[in-house]
Design a protein around this motif. Structure first.
Motif, PDB file in Angstrom:
ATOM      1  N   PHE A   1      -4.132  -0.339 -13.072  1.00 10.31           N
ATOM      2  CA  PHE A   1      -4.840  -0.671 -11.829  1.00 10.31           C
ATOM      3  C   PHE A   1      -6.340  -0.453 -11.989  1.00 10.31           C
ATOM      4  CE2 PHE A   1      -6.673   1.049  -7.878  1.00 10.31           C
ATOM      5  CZ  PHE A   1      -6.570  -0.081  -7.065  1.00 10.31           C
ATOM      6  N   ILE A   2      -6.732   0.635 -12.637  1.00  4.41           N
ATOM      7  CA  ILE A   2      -8.152   0.927 -12.839  1.00  4.41           C
ATOM      8  C   ILE A   2      -8.778  -0.096 -13.784  1.00  4.41           C
ATOM      9  CG2 ILE A   2      -9.767   2.602 -13.809  1.00  4.41           C
ATOM     10  CD1 ILE A   2      -7.868   4.804 -12.785  1.00  4.41           C
ATOM     11  N   PHE A   3      -8.049  -0.455 -14.865  1.00  5.57           N
ATOM     12  CA  PHE A   3      -8.554  -1.465 -15.793  1.00  5.57           C
ATOM     13  C   PHE A   3      -8.807  -2.789 -15.066  1.00  5.57           C
ATOM     14  CE2 PHE A   3      -6.216   0.823 -19.428  1.00  5.57           C
ATOM     15  CZ  PHE A   3      -7.367   1.533 -19.756  1.00  5.57           C
TER      16      PHE A   3
ATOM     17  N   PHE B   1       0.809  -1.212   0.000  1.00  2.00           N
ATOM     18  CA  PHE B   1       0.000   0.000   0.000  1.00  2.00           C
ATOM     19  C   PHE B   1       0.848   1.270   0.000  1.00  2.00           C
ATOM     20  CE2 PHE B   1      -2.993  -3.161   1.621  1.00  2.00           C
ATOM     21  CZ  PHE B   1      -4.070  -2.907   0.800  1.00  2.00           C
ATOM     22  N   TYR B   2       1.950   1.276   0.743  1.00  2.00           N
ATOM     23  CA  TYR B   2       2.791   2.464   0.723  1.00  2.00           C
ATOM     24  C   TYR B   2       3.361   2.744  -0.673  1.00  2.00           C
ATOM     25  CZ  TYR B   2       6.804   5.516   1.432  1.00  2.00           C
ATOM     26  OH  TYR B   2       7.725   6.530   1.309  1.00  2.00           O
ATOM     27  N   PRO B   3       3.884   1.720  -1.399  1.00  2.00           N
ATOM     28  CA  PRO B   3       4.333   2.009  -2.773  1.00  2.00           C
ATOM     29  C   PRO B   3       3.214   2.510  -3.677  1.00  2.00           C
ATOM     30  CG  PRO B   3       5.274  -0.056  -2.007  1.00  2.00           C
ATOM     31  CD  PRO B   3       4.268   0.356  -0.981  1.00  2.00           C
ATOM     32  N   MET B   4       1.977   2.007  -3.467  1.00  2.00           N
ATOM     33  CA  MET B   4       0.862   2.488  -4.284  1.00  2.00           C
ATOM     34  C   MET B   4       0.598   3.973  -4.016  1.00  2.00           C
ATOM     35  SD  MET B   4      -1.718  -0.770  -3.952  1.00  2.00           S
ATOM     36  CE  MET B   4      -3.078   0.144  -4.656  1.00  2.00           C
ATOM     37  N   VAL B   5       0.560   4.342  -2.744  1.00  2.00           N
ATOM     38  CA  VAL B   5       0.331   5.749  -2.395  1.00  2.00           C
ATOM     39  C   VAL B   5       1.480   6.613  -2.908  1.00  2.00           C
ATOM     40  CG1 VAL B   5       0.075   7.377  -0.482  1.00  2.00           C
ATOM     41  CG2 VAL B   5      -1.083   5.156  -0.391  1.00  2.00           C
TER      42      VAL B   5
ATOM     43  N   ALA C   1       1.627   7.246 -13.686  1.00  2.00           N
ATOM     44  CA  ALA C   1       0.249   7.502 -14.121  1.00  2.00           C
ATOM     45  C   ALA C   1      -0.269   6.343 -14.971  1.00  2.00           C
ATOM     46  CB  ALA C   1       0.188   8.810 -14.900  1.00  2.00           C
ATOM     47  N   MET C   2       0.577   5.798 -15.848  1.00  2.00           N
ATOM     48  CA  MET C   2       0.159   4.645 -16.658  1.00  2.00           C
ATOM     49  C   MET C   2      -0.075   3.422 -15.791  1.00  2.00           C
ATOM     50  SD  MET C   2       2.283   4.844 -20.240  1.00  2.00           S
ATOM     51  CE  MET C   2       3.919   5.088 -19.545  1.00  2.00           C
ATOM     52  N   SER C   3       0.729   3.258 -14.744  1.00  2.00           N
ATOM     53  CA  SER C   3       0.533   2.126 -13.836  1.00  2.00           C
ATOM     54  C   SER C   3      -0.823   2.185 -13.167  1.00  2.00           C
ATOM     55  CB  SER C   3       1.638   2.102 -12.772  1.00  2.00           C
ATOM     56  OG  SER C   3       2.912   1.959 -13.364  1.00  2.00           O
ATOM     57  N   PHE C   4      -1.263   3.386 -12.796  1.00  2.00           N
ATOM     58  CA  PHE C   4      -2.578   3.524 -12.180  1.00  2.00           C
ATOM     59  C   PHE C   4      -3.686   3.294 -13.188  1.00  2.00           C
ATOM     60  CE2 PHE C   4      -0.513   5.104  -8.455  1.00  2.00           C
ATOM     61  CZ  PHE C   4      -1.423   4.827  -7.436  1.00  2.00           C
TER      62      PHE C   4
END
Length: 304
Positions: free
Chosen positions: A287-289, A40-44, A281-284
């Motif tokens: 994640f959304i997909f 979670f910390y790397p995601m944030v 930004a592309m990684s997120f």
């Protein structure tokens, strides 16, 4: 006069149930801290980086702050990698799941001899390293590789086909590689589910006149639906994050026609003019997909 013993009537500070609950949370807290720290910390942190521009210590907030996310809709290369990745998803995942169901049903037949050998052979590709199998497929589908030699030998081709330098044939090679690599994994999961289905159900259906196809459609599919949903979500997640085949098998060539989203993120972040903020930004976006498709699959597959 009798004085009651105060020690005998005093209630314990923690009940046995409370102690067990605290012990459980104590054990879980270690794993929870590791998950927060490593996931979670790397995601944030990645989301914060996606709101910046620049590199290293010179990063500053983007102006506007959503600049990197807006760039996703303007980047033709990103759109191409998205369409290529979804092509792999739409073609490969359904074929793999259907093929795995058929293989699992065949392996579950009581009259089949040599089950252990067949199960090992089907699952063995899953144990092969991703890089190793990609390089082997690259050699097999080379201009002078095994596939061209066999096809020329049986008269399908007169000369060798350049599989990895043609857009659609290179994509086909990746899809074949994915099917070879992952079908066995889904087969083992389905086989485990089939072995928990009572054989008397199939025998009763056979007595009632149900054929093999009717048994498969009316008994196998409904009873395996939770596992089918699980494998569909896992396959979708894995395909949207596909990297090794694009990187090691085709290198994203010809042009960027076989490049996946994860491969493009790697190129953006570490190879061509490194841009960690845009890569985040592309990684997120991936994640959304993944989240949206998983939610759709759960809603469609939930029969309650």
């Amino acid at each position: 006069m009798h004085i009651p013993n105060s020690h005998a009537t005093r209630k314990p500070f923690l009940s046995l149930e409370r102690k067990r609950s605290l012990s459980g949370w104590a054990f879980l807290s270690v794993a929870a801290c590791l998950i927060i720290w490593l996931n979670f910390y790397p995601m944030v942190r990645g989301f914060i980086i996606a709101l910046h521009t620049g590199a290293g210590a010179n990063m500053t907030l983007s102006n506007p702050i959503y600049r990197n996310f807006a760039r996703l809709f303007e980047d033709p290369q990103f759109r191409q990698t998205v369409s290529t990745t979804f092509l792999y998803l739409i073609v490969q995942v359904p074929i793999m799941l259907v093929l795995a169901l058929i293989l699992a049903s065949m392996l579950n037949q009581p009259s089949l001899k040599g089950k252990a050998i067949f199960r090992t052979a089907i699952f063995l590709p899953c144990a092969v390293g991703l890089v190793a199998y990609a390089l082997i497929f690259r050699q097999m589908f080379a201009h002078d590789g095994l596939i061209n030699s066999v096809l020329i030998g049986i008269g399908v081709f007169e000369t060798g086909h350049n599989w990895l330098n043609s857009v659609w044939s290179a994509r086909l090679v990746i899809i074949i590689g994915l099917l070879w690599r992952w079908t066995g994994f889904a087969t083992v999961l389905y086989l485990a589910g089939l072995q928990n289905i009572d054989r008397s159900i199939y025998e009763a259906a056979k007595i009632d006149g149900a054929g093999i196809f009717q048994q498969f459609w009316k008994i196998t599919i409904p009873l395996l639906s939770p596992i089918i949903l699980l494998t569909a979500i896992m396959s979708t997640n894995g395909t949207l994050q596909l990297f090794d085949e694009s990187m090691n098998l085709t290198g994203g060539r010809p042009g960027m026609s076989t490049m996946t989203m994860s491969h493009y993120i790697y190129q953006t972040a570490f190879v061509h003019s490194p841009n960690l903020s845009y890569a985040s930004a592309m990684s997120f976006a991936i994640f959304i997909f993944v989240a949206v498709l998983a939610l759709i699959q759960i809603k469609v597959g939930d029969k309650r």
